[in-house]
Design a protein around this motif. Structure first.
Motif, short mmCIF file in Angstrom:
data_model
loop_
_atom_site.label_atom_id
_atom_site.label_comp_id
_atom_site.label_asym_id
_atom_site.label_seq_id
_atom_site.Cartn_x
_atom_site.Cartn_y
_atom_site.Cartn_z
N GLN B 32 11.63 -13.17 8.28
CA GLN B 32 12.91 -12.95 7.62
C GLN B 32 13.17 -11.47 7.40
O GLN B 32 14.31 -11.04 7.32
CB GLN B 32 12.92 -13.66 6.25
CG GLN B 32 13.14 -15.16 6.34
CD GLN B 32 14.55 -15.47 6.83
OE1 GLN B 32 15.42 -14.61 6.79
NE2 GLN B 32 14.74 -16.65 7.35
N TYR B 33 12.07 -10.69 7.27
CA TYR B 33 12.27 -9.28 6.92
C TYR B 33 11.54 -8.44 7.95
O TYR B 33 10.38 -8.68 8.25
CB TYR B 33 11.70 -9.03 5.53
CG TYR B 33 11.70 -7.58 5.12
CD1 TYR B 33 10.52 -6.86 5.02
CD2 TYR B 33 12.90 -6.91 4.86
CE1 TYR B 33 10.52 -5.53 4.65
CE2 TYR B 33 12.92 -5.58 4.50
CZ TYR B 33 11.72 -4.89 4.40
OH TYR B 33 11.72 -3.57 4.05
N ASP B 35 9.94 -5.13 8.72
CA ASP B 35 9.44 -4.02 7.92
C ASP B 35 9.57 -2.73 8.70
O ASP B 35 9.23 -2.67 9.88
CB ASP B 35 7.97 -4.28 7.59
CG ASP B 35 7.49 -3.29 6.57
OD1 ASP B 35 8.35 -2.69 5.90
OD2 ASP B 35 6.27 -3.11 6.45
N TYR B 36 10.07 -1.68 8.04
CA TYR B 36 10.25 -0.41 8.75
C TYR B 36 9.00 0.43 8.66
O TYR B 36 8.95 1.53 9.19
CB TYR B 36 11.44 0.36 8.16
CG TYR B 36 11.27 0.76 6.72
CD1 TYR B 36 11.63 -0.09 5.71
CD2 TYR B 36 10.73 1.99 6.39
CE1 TYR B 36 11.46 0.27 4.39
CE2 TYR B 36 10.54 2.36 5.07
CZ TYR B 36 10.91 1.49 4.07
OH TYR B 36 10.74 1.84 2.77
N LYS B 37 7.95 -0.09 7.99
CA LYS B 37 6.80 0.78 7.75
C LYS B 37 5.74 0.62 8.82
O LYS B 37 4.83 1.46 8.90
CB LYS B 37 6.20 0.48 6.38
CG LYS B 37 7.13 0.82 5.23
CD LYS B 37 6.43 0.78 3.90
CE LYS B 37 6.15 -0.62 3.46
NZ LYS B 37 7.36 -1.40 3.22
N ASP B 38 5.76 -0.45 9.63
CA ASP B 38 4.72 -0.51 10.67
C ASP B 38 5.37 -0.26 12.03
O ASP B 38 6.07 -1.06 12.58
CB ASP B 38 3.94 -1.83 10.63
CG ASP B 38 4.83 -3.03 10.84
OD1 ASP B 38 6.05 -2.85 10.76
OD2 ASP B 38 4.30 -4.12 11.08
N ARG B 74 15.40 3.59 9.94
CA ARG B 74 14.67 4.05 8.74
C ARG B 74 13.31 4.61 9.14
O ARG B 74 12.87 5.64 8.63
CB ARG B 74 14.45 2.86 7.80
CG ARG B 74 15.67 2.50 6.99
CD ARG B 74 15.38 1.35 6.08
NE ARG B 74 16.55 0.97 5.32
CZ ARG B 74 16.69 -0.23 4.76
NH1 ARG B 74 15.73 -1.12 4.88
NH2 ARG B 74 17.78 -0.53 4.08
N ARG B 76 12.57 6.01 11.90
CA ARG B 76 12.77 7.34 12.51
C ARG B 76 12.96 8.38 11.43
O ARG B 76 12.49 9.50 11.52
CB ARG B 76 14.01 7.31 13.41
CG ARG B 76 13.80 6.59 14.72
CD ARG B 76 15.07 6.57 15.51
NE ARG B 76 14.93 5.92 16.79
CZ ARG B 76 15.96 5.41 17.47
NH1 ARG B 76 17.18 5.48 16.94
NH2 ARG B 76 15.79 4.84 18.64
N GLN B 77 13.66 7.98 10.37
CA GLN B 77 13.90 8.94 9.30
C GLN B 77 12.58 9.40 8.69
O GLN B 77 12.41 10.57 8.34
CB GLN B 77 14.76 8.26 8.22
CG GLN B 77 15.18 9.14 7.08
CD GLN B 77 16.25 10.12 7.49
OE1 GLN B 77 16.96 9.88 8.47
NE2 GLN B 77 16.34 11.24 6.80
N LEU B 78 11.62 8.47 8.62
CA LEU B 78 10.34 8.81 7.98
C LEU B 78 9.34 9.31 8.99
O LEU B 78 8.13 9.34 8.71
CB LEU B 78 9.78 7.56 7.29
CG LEU B 78 10.41 7.23 5.96
CD1 LEU B 78 9.83 5.95 5.41
CD2 LEU B 78 10.19 8.35 4.97
N ALA B 79 9.80 9.69 10.17
CA ALA B 79 8.93 10.25 11.21
C ALA B 79 7.82 9.29 11.58
O ALA B 79 6.72 9.70 11.97
CB ALA B 79 8.34 11.59 10.77
N LEU B 80 8.05 7.97 11.40
CA LEU B 80 7.07 7.00 11.90
C LEU B 80 7.38 6.69 13.36
O LEU B 80 6.51 6.27 14.11
CB LEU B 80 7.12 5.71 11.06
CG LEU B 80 6.80 5.89 9.58
CD1 LEU B 80 7.13 4.62 8.81
CD2 LEU B 80 5.34 6.22 9.39
N PHE B 83 12.67 10.24 17.41
CA PHE B 83 14.07 10.03 17.79
C PHE B 83 14.15 9.97 19.31
O PHE B 83 14.76 9.09 19.89
CB PHE B 83 14.94 11.18 17.26
CG PHE B 83 15.28 11.00 15.83
CD1 PHE B 83 14.54 11.61 14.84
CD2 PHE B 83 16.34 10.18 15.45
CE1 PHE B 83 14.84 11.44 13.50
CE2 PHE B 83 16.65 9.99 14.12
CZ PHE B 83 15.89 10.62 13.13
#
Lengths: 115, 89
Positions: B32-33, B35-38, B74, B76-80, B83
């Protein structure tokens, strides 16, 4: 009281002591705005995928908290004012995100216990 | 001359291989979600240059393609995620 999640990147030249102090400053800022910190994660020094302010690495820190909507505005200003933090992002968590966050936290706790 | 002329094909008829029907993996797995962190999970939906793959290739449904795009931006914004990357795979 909405759920928020902030990830911020700190300047890699800082010493560990300065990193802790920066994090403490933001947590105290949140605490005296009556926000409840539910989870913290220190990802430590990680390589950035592109150069930010001529830096290739940065200390990542994740903060998950519950706060009033009005708190977020000056929390962000606090980030802008502090030059040790080179990038930050605050995200509001909806119910699916909260489920995911709880599951992730349980997994992390089990992993840390098993180590 | 038999009136039933034999049908000769100019080019060999390629038997239509069963088009593997695309499915939205988020609906199938009940995620459902996003995650932008992995970044590893998000990397699967990017091409070599780090661009987001279109729906017709990944087969995502519109709802999850939009959420995927938001979480990739998101990250990309956190350089994970870069770009513009080169040979990400």
């Amino acid at each position: 009281m909405n759920n928020y999640e902030t990830v911020f990147i700190m300047n890699p030249v800082l010493s560990d002591e300065q990193v802790r102090e920066t994090v403490k400053k933001f947590i105290d800022h949140l605490k005296d705005k009556k926000a409840k910190i539910s989870h913290e994660e220190n990802w430590g020094l990680k390589k950035l995928k592109y150069v930010i302010q001529k830096k290739k690495t940065g200390f990542y820190y994740l903060l998950e908290f519950q706060a009033e909507g009005s708190v977020i505005n000056n929390f962000e200003i606090e980030f802008q004012r502090d030059e040790r933090v080179i990038r930050w992002q605050t995200v509001k968590l909806d119910k699916y995100a909260m489920e995911y966050a709880d599951r992730r936290r349980k997994k992390l706790n089990e992993k840390s216990k098993s180590e | 001359m038999s009136n039933k002329t034999e049908i000769r094909y100019l080019s060999p008829v390629d038997i239509e291989k069963r088009k593997q029907s695309k499915y939205c993996r988020f609906k199938k797995m009940g995620i459902q979600y996003i995650d932008y962190k992995d970044p590893d999970f998000l990397m699967r939906f990017l091409n070599e240059q780090g661009k987001i793959l279109p729906r017709r290739i990944t087969g995502n449904s519109m709802k999850f393609q939009r959420r995927l795009a938001i979480s990739v931006k998101r990250a990309r914004q956190l350089a994970l995620l870069p770009f513009v990357g080169d040979n990400l795979k």
